[in-house]
Write a protein that holds these residues in place. Structure first.
Motif, PDB file in Angstrom:
ATOM      1  N   ILE A   1      18.539-114.707  38.628  1.00 32.28           N
ATOM      2  CA  ILE A   1      18.054-114.503  39.989  1.00 32.28           C
ATOM      3  C   ILE A   1      16.675-115.145  40.177  1.00 32.28           C
ATOM      4  CG2 ILE A   1      17.374-112.753  41.675  1.00 32.28           C
ATOM      5  CD1 ILE A   1      20.441-112.932  41.100  1.00 32.28           C
ATOM      6  N   ASP A   2      16.515-115.809  41.313  1.00 25.73           N
ATOM      7  CA  ASP A   2      15.242-116.450  41.649  1.00 25.73           C
ATOM      8  C   ASP A   2      14.416-115.643  42.649  1.00 25.73           C
ATOM      9  OD1 ASP A   2      15.612-119.136  40.255  1.00 25.73           O
ATOM     10  OD2 ASP A   2      17.408-119.079  41.524  1.00 25.73           O
ATOM     11  N   PHE A   3      15.069-114.801  43.456  1.00 26.85           N
ATOM     12  CA  PHE A   3      14.375-114.101  44.539  1.00 26.85           C
ATOM     13  C   PHE A   3      15.102-112.790  44.785  1.00 26.85           C
ATOM     14  CE2 PHE A   3      13.046-113.436  49.001  1.00 26.85           C
ATOM     15  CZ  PHE A   3      11.701-113.793  48.947  1.00 26.85           C
ATOM     16  N   THR A   4      14.323-111.708  44.977  1.00 26.51           N
ATOM     17  CA  THR A   4      14.917-110.376  45.081  1.00 26.51           C
ATOM     18  C   THR A   4      14.399-109.645  46.314  1.00 26.51           C
ATOM     19  OG1 THR A   4      15.025-110.227  42.677  1.00 26.51           O
ATOM     20  CG2 THR A   4      15.295-108.192  43.895  1.00 26.51           C
ATOM     21  N   ILE A   5      15.327-109.045  47.070  1.00 28.28           N
ATOM     22  CA  ILE A   5      15.009-108.237  48.249  1.00 28.28           C
ATOM     23  C   ILE A   5      15.663-106.873  48.074  1.00 28.28           C
ATOM     24  CG2 ILE A   5      15.177-108.061  50.773  1.00 28.28           C
ATOM     25  CD1 ILE A   5      15.692-111.096  50.824  1.00 28.28           C
TER      26      ILE A   5
END
Length: 268
Positions: A31-35
């Motif tokens: 994963i590169d970006f987490t919300i």
């Protein structure tokens, strides 16, 4: 490029699940970006300043909110301290906090992607905020000119409103995903003009309650029609969300995949 989005974090069990499992998920799925959605992270009812700091100490890039954003009154004063936290855009102005943000994500090849994250609240069976369709329209050009990707958390009750909004954003937003109902839907897809869509990504918190609340309390209120203080359920915990695989050249979703995992019993 891979983006992980987790459904409504509910209470201490949800926060504990994120703390224990998020690093593993990031590694496992590259994963590169987490919300995450954090509007239920404090006892199922809003977000305290303390819990906001706890979440943002984890590998979380953005926290979106919803109709419970102001349930913890202190947050009216402290939300401005957290630029990574986004409340629904369609609250009438003036309003503390912000309804969208532009965030940078550095990829493994050192390329920088700019990601717009927008939070909107629906109107059907929800607090009477400004019309979300009308509210986003004036900023669409700004979002498109400022960001490579546009991700929208549409926090709403009615399935019909969520689906309609997905089509309204089709071809503009990179992804529209629903939150609020705490029940993951099985309708993930890429719409005709390229926008990834799912009606609800589910919740991260107690599995054995009623959308996070102790089931015996809910059963009692339904049988007696008398109010009772809600308490967070115990037992098994679920982690719900989606993963978006993005074509880094076209900035479009190649694949949207539901995430559903359960973990061992989690005591209060």
């Amino acid at each position: 490029m891979n983006i992980l989005i987790l459904g409504d974090i509910y209470g201490r069990p949800g926060r504990k699940a994120v703390k224990e499992k998020l690093p593993q998920l990031i590694t496992q799925y590259q994963i590169d970006f987490t919300i995450v959605n954090g509007e239920n992270a404090s006892g199922g009812n809003g977000l305290t300043t303390k819990n906001a700091k706890e979440l943002l100490n984890q590998p979380i890039d953005v926290v979106t909110m919803g109709n419970h954003v102001w349930q913890q009154k202190e947050f009216l004063e402290t939300i401005e301290d957290f630029p990574q936290i986004i409340r629904p855009l369609n609250y009438p102005e003036p309003c503390p906090g912000k309804g969208y943000g532009i965030f940078e994500c550095r990829l493994k090849n050192d390329e920088i992607k700019k990601i717009a994250v927008v939070n909107l609240s629906g109107q059907i069976f929800m607090p009477a905020l400004d019309n979300p369709f009308n509210r986003i329209s004036p900023i669409m050009d700004e979002l498109k000119n400022s960001a490579d990707l546009v991700l929208i958390d549409f926090h709403a009750e009615a399935t019909s409103e969520k689906i309609a909004f997905g089509y309204f954003m089709d071809g503009f937003a990179t992804a529209v995903y629903g939150t609020h109902t705490h029940v993951q839907t099985a309708d993930e897809r890429i719409l005709p003009l390229g926008t990834a869509y799912i009606t609800d990504i589910g919740m991260t918190g107690p599995l054995d309650g009623v959308i996070g609340v102790d089931r015996e309390i809910i059963l009692e209120t339904m049988l007696t029609k008398r109010p009772k203080r809600f308490e967070t359920a115990t037992g098994a915990v679920q982690i719900n969300g989606i993963m978006l695989e993005i074509d880094e050249i076209e900035n479009k979703v190649i694949r949207i995949t539901r995430l559903y995992e359960t973990i061992e019993e989690n005591k209060k």
